[in-house]
Write an enzyme that holds these catalytic residues in place. Structure first.
Site, short mmCIF file in Angstrom:
data_model
loop_
_atom_site.label_atom_id
_atom_site.label_comp_id
_atom_site.label_asym_id
_atom_site.label_seq_id
_atom_site.Cartn_x
_atom_site.Cartn_y
_atom_site.Cartn_z
N ARG A 160 0.82 -1.22 0.00
CA ARG A 160 0.00 0.00 0.00
C ARG A 160 0.86 1.27 0.00
O ARG A 160 0.52 2.27 0.65
CB ARG A 160 -0.94 0.01 1.21
CG ARG A 160 -1.99 -1.09 1.24
CD ARG A 160 -3.00 -0.94 0.11
NE ARG A 160 -4.10 -1.86 0.27
CZ ARG A 160 -4.09 -3.14 -0.11
NH1 ARG A 160 -3.02 -3.64 -0.73
NH2 ARG A 160 -5.13 -3.91 0.08
N SER A 237 -10.87 -1.24 3.08
CA SER A 237 -10.12 -1.42 4.33
C SER A 237 -9.76 -0.05 4.88
O SER A 237 -9.17 0.76 4.17
CB SER A 237 -8.82 -2.19 4.08
OG SER A 237 -9.11 -3.50 3.69
N GLU A 333 -5.68 3.84 6.23
CA GLU A 333 -5.26 3.68 4.83
C GLU A 333 -5.66 4.90 3.99
O GLU A 333 -4.86 5.34 3.15
CB GLU A 333 -5.90 2.40 4.26
CG GLU A 333 -5.18 1.83 3.07
CD GLU A 333 -5.81 0.55 2.55
OE1 GLU A 333 -6.80 0.65 1.81
OE2 GLU A 333 -5.32 -0.54 2.87
N1 EPU Z 1 -10.65 -11.33 10.01
C1 EPU Z 1 -11.37 -11.44 11.17
N2 EPU Z 1 -12.44 -10.64 11.36
C2 EPU Z 1 -12.83 -9.73 10.45
C3 EPU Z 1 -12.09 -9.58 9.26
C4 EPU Z 1 -10.99 -10.39 9.06
O1 EPU Z 1 -11.07 -12.26 12.04
O2 EPU Z 1 -13.82 -9.04 10.70
C5 EPU Z 1 -9.51 -12.22 9.75
C6 EPU Z 1 -9.83 -13.19 8.63
O3 EPU Z 1 -10.51 -14.33 9.10
C7 EPU Z 1 -8.47 -13.54 8.11
C8 EPU Z 1 -7.70 -12.24 8.30
O4 EPU Z 1 -8.40 -11.49 9.28
O5 EPU Z 1 -7.86 -14.52 8.91
C9 EPU Z 1 -7.54 -11.44 7.02
O6 EPU Z 1 -8.83 -11.07 6.53
P1 EPU Z 1 -9.16 -10.94 4.96
O7 EPU Z 1 -8.69 -12.14 4.25
O8 EPU Z 1 -10.59 -10.56 4.83
O9 EPU Z 1 -8.24 -9.77 4.46
P2 EPU Z 1 -7.79 -8.40 5.13
O10 EPU Z 1 -6.38 -8.53 5.57
O11 EPU Z 1 -8.79 -7.96 6.14
C10 EPU Z 1 -6.80 -7.43 2.91
C11 EPU Z 1 -6.80 -6.10 2.21
C12 EPU Z 1 -8.08 -5.93 1.40
C13 EPU Z 1 -8.19 -7.06 0.41
C14 EPU Z 1 -8.20 -8.37 1.19
C15 EPU Z 1 -8.22 -9.57 0.29
C16 EPU Z 1 -5.50 -4.57 3.57
C17 EPU Z 1 -5.53 -3.42 4.53
N3 EPU Z 1 -6.69 -5.03 3.17
O12 EPU Z 1 -7.86 -7.39 3.88
O13 EPU Z 1 -7.95 -4.72 0.68
O14 EPU Z 1 -9.37 -6.97 -0.35
O15 EPU Z 1 -7.00 -8.46 1.99
O16 EPU Z 1 -7.00 -9.71 -0.35
O17 EPU Z 1 -4.42 -4.99 3.17
C18 EPU Z 1 -8.52 -2.40 0.73
O18 EPU Z 1 -7.30 -2.16 0.86
O19 EPU Z 1 -9.37 -1.47 0.66
C19 EPU Z 1 -8.97 -3.78 0.72
C20 EPU Z 1 -10.27 -4.10 0.74
#
Ligand code: EPU
Length: 337
Positions: A160, A237, A333
């Protein structure tokens, strides 16, 4: 090409926060940027407004990037080079590359925003960052009064992050990206490393997915987990996933079984901000008109009628809750204007 005055920006940011631009100009052609009178003003370069917290009225000039165009710019034995104008809608552009038979961006389907904004924060999702497909970026530099082109290596991409986010650049309106060229390798392989995508394809009974299958899986997963900004205003995010030392991550995991940990190439460990926020009790919780989404705790949502001040209040409360429970700092972000 005289700027308009006092333009309401509520519909120009996906969090639907109120605020007016003192002056506003739509940019549909790069040549407009070269007008000398634009150089002297305080500026903000606006794309799709999907990574923006509008904190009130903006006293300067908002340049709303609407430069169109998408074309095959070149080809060699290994790859296609596809160019798009900064104002193109990102998702529409990705789908267009797929219909042209040039895959490689499908994992980034349905990300809100514009082509010009994509390199700034190096958008990423479902196992792919745009930096892996970017060839070069062309921008206008208001200070030097010149266009410049930077290739992928010079863009200094990280999680990012990019050259364009450096002090005094994007945030201060010094540069405006006008177009980008993407390198799409002809040797295509499905990228299904991300567990959610692999599971979605398995559930659909697809063993050997093509590009359209991967795009459809990404779209299905996103629709399930992430709110549509047109229905529930949000900016994706809201916090970066924090990156901590290996020792710190091990100590946290000892106290908190189930802590998701993603080892990084540099030896540090990325944590999941959404998990931390959920554990801190903020999933589906609101403070006034702003809360954290019930299906993805990392997404801050405007429940209706929120202002930038309401966003700041909820942001601070979530940061404090995560700091109290985990002693981890969360950084937002989006850009604050
Ligand atoms: N999780 C929870 N509770 C929640 C949300 C997530 O426990 O409410 C846990 C999930 O179970 C998983 C981990 O956190 O173990 C990661 O969650 P997820 O796979 O949904 O991805 P993320 O890290 O929350 C990132 C990006 C997103 C992108 C997704 C998918 C960042 C800040 N965010 O989210 O990007 O779509 O991965 O690749 O890096 C964005 O930047 O706007 C965005 C949506």
């Amino acid at each position: 090409m005289t700027p308009q005055t006092g333009i309401d920006l509520t519909n120009c940011n996906t969090l639907a926060l109120p605020g007016r631009a003192a002056r506003y100009l739509k940019i549909a052609d790069p040549a407009q940027l070269t007008a000398p009178e634009l150089a002297g003003e305080r500026r903000f370069v606006l794309g799709g407004g999907s990574n923006l917290v509008l904190t009130g009225d903006f006293p300067g000039l908002v340049l709303h990037m609407a430069i169109p165009g998408r074309r095959l710019a070149g080809e060699d034995a290994d790859a296609w080079y596809v160019e798009a104008g900064a104002g193109e809608n990102w998702h529409d552009f990705v789908q267009w590359t797929l219909t042209q038979g040039r895959p490689g961006l499908e994992n980034l389907s349905l990300i809100p925003g514009t082509v010009g904004a994509a390199p700034i924060q190096n958008i990423g999702a479902y196992g792919l960052e745009v930096s892996e497909r970017l060839h070069s970026v062309t921008a206008w530099d208001f200070q030097k009064q010149a266009f410049f082109t930077v290739d992928r290596d010079a863009c200094r991409f990280a999680y990012r992050d990019s050259l364009f986010k450096q002090q005094g650049w994007h945030l201060d309106g010094r540069i405006a990206i006008v177009s980008a060229i993407f390198r799409l390798p002809k040797a295509w392989q499905a990228n299904c490393r991300y567990a959610d995508i692999a599971q979605e394809l398995a559930a659909q009974g697809i063993a050997e997915p093509g590009p359209a299958d991967v795009a459809a899986a990404v779209i299905a997963v996103r629709r399930r987990k992430l709110p549509d900004p047109a229905v529930v205003p949000n900016a994706g995010s809201f916090f970066h996933n924090p990156v901590v030392s290996a020792e710190r991550a091990a100590a946290l995991a000892a106290g908190h079984p189930g802590l998701p940990r993603y080892p990084q190439p540099d030896g540090r460990v990325k944590l999941a901000a959404g998990w931390l926020i959920e554990q801190a009790g903020w999933k589906g919780k609101d403070l006034g008109p702003v809360g954290m989404y019930e299906k993805q705790a990392l997404v801050l949502v405007n429940r209706g009628g929120a202002t930038g001040a309401d966003v700041r209040r909820t942001m601070a409360a979530v940061q404090a809750a995560v700091r109290d429970k985990f002693a981890v700092d969360l950084n937002p972000e989006p850009v604050f204007l």
